[in-house]
Design a protein around this motif. Sequence first.
Motif, PDB file in Angstrom:
ATOM      1  N   ILE A 106      20.908   0.501  -4.837  1.00 44.85           N
ATOM      2  CA  ILE A 106      21.135  -0.877  -4.390  1.00 44.85           C
ATOM      3  C   ILE A 106      20.374  -1.137  -3.090  1.00 44.85           C
ATOM      4  O   ILE A 106      19.664  -2.133  -2.962  1.00 44.85           O
ATOM      5  N   GLY A 107      20.502  -0.238  -2.142  1.00 44.93           N
ATOM      6  CA  GLY A 107      19.796  -0.416  -0.870  1.00 44.93           C
ATOM      7  C   GLY A 107      18.292  -0.442  -1.044  1.00 44.93           C
ATOM      8  O   GLY A 107      17.602  -1.279  -0.453  1.00 44.93           O
ATOM      9  N   ILE A 108      17.778   0.451  -1.866  1.00 44.58           N
ATOM     10  CA  ILE A 108      16.334   0.502  -2.109  1.00 44.58           C
ATOM     11  C   ILE A 108      15.863  -0.804  -2.736  1.00 44.58           C
ATOM     12  O   ILE A 108      14.858  -1.390  -2.324  1.00 44.58           O
ATOM     13  N   LEU A 109      16.594  -1.271  -3.746  1.00 45.57           N
ATOM     14  CA  LEU A 109      16.183  -2.500  -4.430  1.00 45.57           C
ATOM     15  C   LEU A 109      16.280  -3.713  -3.513  1.00 45.57           C
ATOM     16  O   LEU A 109      15.395  -4.580  -3.521  1.00 45.57           O
ATOM     17  N   LEU A 110      17.326  -3.775  -2.699  1.00 42.74           N
ATOM     18  CA  LEU A 110      17.441  -4.899  -1.762  1.00 42.74           C
ATOM     19  C   LEU A 110      16.292  -4.899  -0.758  1.00 42.74           C
ATOM     20  O   LEU A 110      15.718  -5.944  -0.458  1.00 42.74           O
ATOM     21  N   LEU A 111      15.942  -3.738  -0.247  1.00 38.61           N
ATOM     22  CA  LEU A 111      14.868  -3.644   0.745  1.00 38.61           C
ATOM     23  C   LEU A 111      13.492  -3.928   0.146  1.00 38.61           C
ATOM     24  O   LEU A 111      12.694  -4.659   0.734  1.00 38.61           O
ATOM     25  N   THR A 112      13.209  -3.352  -1.003  1.00 39.29           N
ATOM     26  CA  THR A 112      11.867  -3.498  -1.594  1.00 39.29           C
ATOM     27  C   THR A 112      11.659  -4.862  -2.237  1.00 39.29           C
ATOM     28  O   THR A 112      10.526  -5.223  -2.552  1.00 39.29           O
ATOM     29  N   THR A 113      12.720  -5.622  -2.416  1.00 39.19           N
ATOM     30  CA  THR A 113      12.565  -6.988  -2.923  1.00 39.19           C
ATOM     31  C   THR A 113      12.040  -7.891  -1.820  1.00 39.19           C
ATOM     32  O   THR A 113      11.304  -8.835  -2.081  1.00 39.19           O
ATOM     33  N   LYS A 119      -1.290   6.744   1.995  1.00 43.27           N
ATOM     34  CA  LYS A 119      -0.262   5.739   2.244  1.00 43.27           C
ATOM     35  C   LYS A 119       0.318   5.350   0.889  1.00 43.27           C
ATOM     36  O   LYS A 119      -0.416   5.002  -0.034  1.00 43.27           O
ATOM     37  N   THR A 120       1.643   5.432   0.764  1.00 40.20           N
ATOM     38  CA  THR A 120       2.320   5.082  -0.481  1.00 40.20           C
ATOM     39  C   THR A 120       3.332   3.991  -0.197  1.00 40.20           C
ATOM     40  O   THR A 120       4.121   4.095   0.745  1.00 40.20           O
ATOM     41  N   GLU A 121       3.295   2.936  -0.996  1.00 37.65           N
ATOM     42  CA  GLU A 121       4.247   1.838  -0.848  1.00 37.65           C
ATOM     43  C   GLU A 121       5.018   1.643  -2.141  1.00 37.65           C
ATOM     44  O   GLU A 121       4.490   1.853  -3.237  1.00 37.65           O
ATOM     45  N   TYR A 122       6.261   1.222  -1.975  1.00 34.81           N
ATOM     46  CA  TYR A 122       7.132   0.912  -3.106  1.00 34.81           C
ATOM     47  C   TYR A 122       7.480  -0.567  -3.031  1.00 34.81           C
ATOM     48  O   TYR A 122       7.801  -1.083  -1.952  1.00 34.81           O
ATOM     49  N   GLU A 123       7.415  -1.229  -4.180  1.00 28.21           N
ATOM     50  CA  GLU A 123       7.716  -2.658  -4.226  1.00 28.21           C
ATOM     51  C   GLU A 123       8.522  -2.961  -5.480  1.00 28.21           C
ATOM     52  O   GLU A 123       8.290  -2.385  -6.545  1.00 28.21           O
ATOM     53  N   ALA A 124       9.465  -3.874  -5.347  1.00 26.25           N
ATOM     54  CA  ALA A 124      10.284  -4.281  -6.483  1.00 26.25           C
ATOM     55  C   ALA A 124       9.417  -5.021  -7.498  1.00 26.25           C
ATOM     56  O   ALA A 124       8.545  -5.807  -7.136  1.00 26.25           O
ATOM     57  N   THR A 125       9.679  -4.761  -8.767  1.00 28.70           N
ATOM     58  CA  THR A 125       8.974  -5.449  -9.852  1.00 28.70           C
ATOM     59  C   THR A 125       9.646  -6.805 -10.103  1.00 28.70           C
ATOM     60  O   THR A 125      10.745  -7.062  -9.593  1.00 28.70           O
ATOM     61  N   PRO A 126       9.023  -7.657 -10.911  1.00 29.57           N
ATOM     62  CA  PRO A 126       9.673  -8.930 -11.251  1.00 29.57           C
ATOM     63  C   PRO A 126      11.062  -8.724 -11.874  1.00 29.57           C
ATOM     64  O   PRO A 126      11.986  -9.508 -11.601  1.00 29.57           O
ATOM     65  N   MET A 127      11.227  -7.680 -12.661  1.00 26.73           N
ATOM     66  CA  MET A 127      12.532  -7.400 -13.262  1.00 26.73           C
ATOM     67  C   MET A 127      13.568  -7.100 -12.170  1.00 26.73           C
ATOM     68  O   MET A 127      14.703  -7.576 -12.222  1.00 26.73           O
ATOM     69  N   ALA A 128      13.176  -6.341 -11.158  1.00 25.39           N
ATOM     70  CA  ALA A 128      14.089  -6.027 -10.053  1.00 25.39           C
ATOM     71  C   ALA A 128      14.356  -7.268  -9.208  1.00 25.39           C
ATOM     72  O   ALA A 128      15.473  -7.462  -8.723  1.00 25.39           O
ATOM     73  N   ARG A 129      13.344  -8.120  -9.057  1.00 19.31           N
ATOM     74  CA  ARG A 129      13.536  -9.360  -8.300  1.00 19.31           C
ATOM     75  C   ARG A 129      14.549 -10.270  -9.000  1.00 19.31           C
ATOM     76  O   ARG A 129      15.325 -10.967  -8.348  1.00 19.31           O
ATOM     77  N   GLU A 130      14.547 -10.227 -10.316  1.00 17.26           N
ATOM     78  CA  GLU A 130      15.535 -10.990 -11.077  1.00 17.26           C
ATOM     79  C   GLU A 130      16.948 -10.450 -10.806  1.00 17.26           C
ATOM     80  O   GLU A 130      17.914 -11.198 -10.743  1.00 17.26           O
ATOM     81  N   LEU A 131      17.056  -9.151 -10.627  1.00 19.12           N
ATOM     82  CA  LEU A 131      18.329  -8.495 -10.360  1.00 19.12           C
ATOM     83  C   LEU A 131      18.821  -8.730  -8.931  1.00 19.12           C
ATOM     84  O   LEU A 131      20.001  -8.601  -8.642  1.00 19.12           O
ATOM     85  N   TYR A 132      17.932  -9.128  -8.048  1.00 18.78           N
ATOM     86  CA  TYR A 132      18.217  -9.261  -6.620  1.00 18.78           C
ATOM     87  C   TYR A 132      19.444 -10.127  -6.328  1.00 18.78           C
ATOM     88  O   TYR A 132      20.315  -9.741  -5.549  1.00 18.78           O
ATOM     89  N   GLN A 133      19.528 -11.308  -6.929  1.00 17.05           N
ATOM     90  CA  GLN A 133      20.659 -12.206  -6.662  1.00 17.05           C
ATOM     91  C   GLN A 133      21.984 -11.577  -7.087  1.00 17.05           C
ATOM     92  O   GLN A 133      23.000 -11.740  -6.414  1.00 17.05           O
ATOM     93  N   THR A 134      21.966 -10.851  -8.192  1.00 15.65           N
ATOM     94  CA  THR A 134      23.175 -10.172  -8.653  1.00 15.65           C
ATOM     95  C   THR A 134      23.585  -9.092  -7.655  1.00 15.65           C
ATOM     96  O   THR A 134      24.775  -8.942  -7.347  1.00 15.65           O
TER      97      THR A 134
END
Length: 151
Positions: A45-52, A97-112
């Motif tokens: 949850i924390g990872i997804l909230l941050l990377t969104t 350098k490695t970066e992690y970013e939320a995908t569109p599917m994860a961005r959809e999950l963000y509000q939930t």
Amino acid sequence: MFQGHNDVPVQVDAVAAEGDSPDSSLDQACSVLTVLNRVSGKWAIGILLLTTRRPMRFTELEREIDGVSRRMLTLTLRNLERDGLLTRTVYPTVPPKTEYEATPMARELYQTLLALTDWADRHRDAIAAAHETYDEQSTVAPSGARMQLRE
């Protein structure tokens, strides 16, 4: 490997929909439970909230997520990437350098996820009070049965 307890027995009758074979319904239920376990994991949850919000490097995530070990962060990032919820971009620099970013599917999950974390925040005091009340009123009897103490 994924986080959470996944050895929960599922009754086929409770899961089976009319017209479905028990095996197919069980497979569908297990698939949904697997996804829910993954996105509701302690660190996910924390990872997804941050990377969104923005792409983040491993060390940034490590600093932002209180209490996560490097190993658990690595495993959780890999699992979220495998599930299609994160993208991992490696830039050919020295050091890499490695970066992690939320995908569109994860961005959809963000509000939930925000709704879930908001609910937990709003009810944290009530849950703590319920814990205290339960612990004060309950003891474990020698037989393992729960007893309620009465004054």
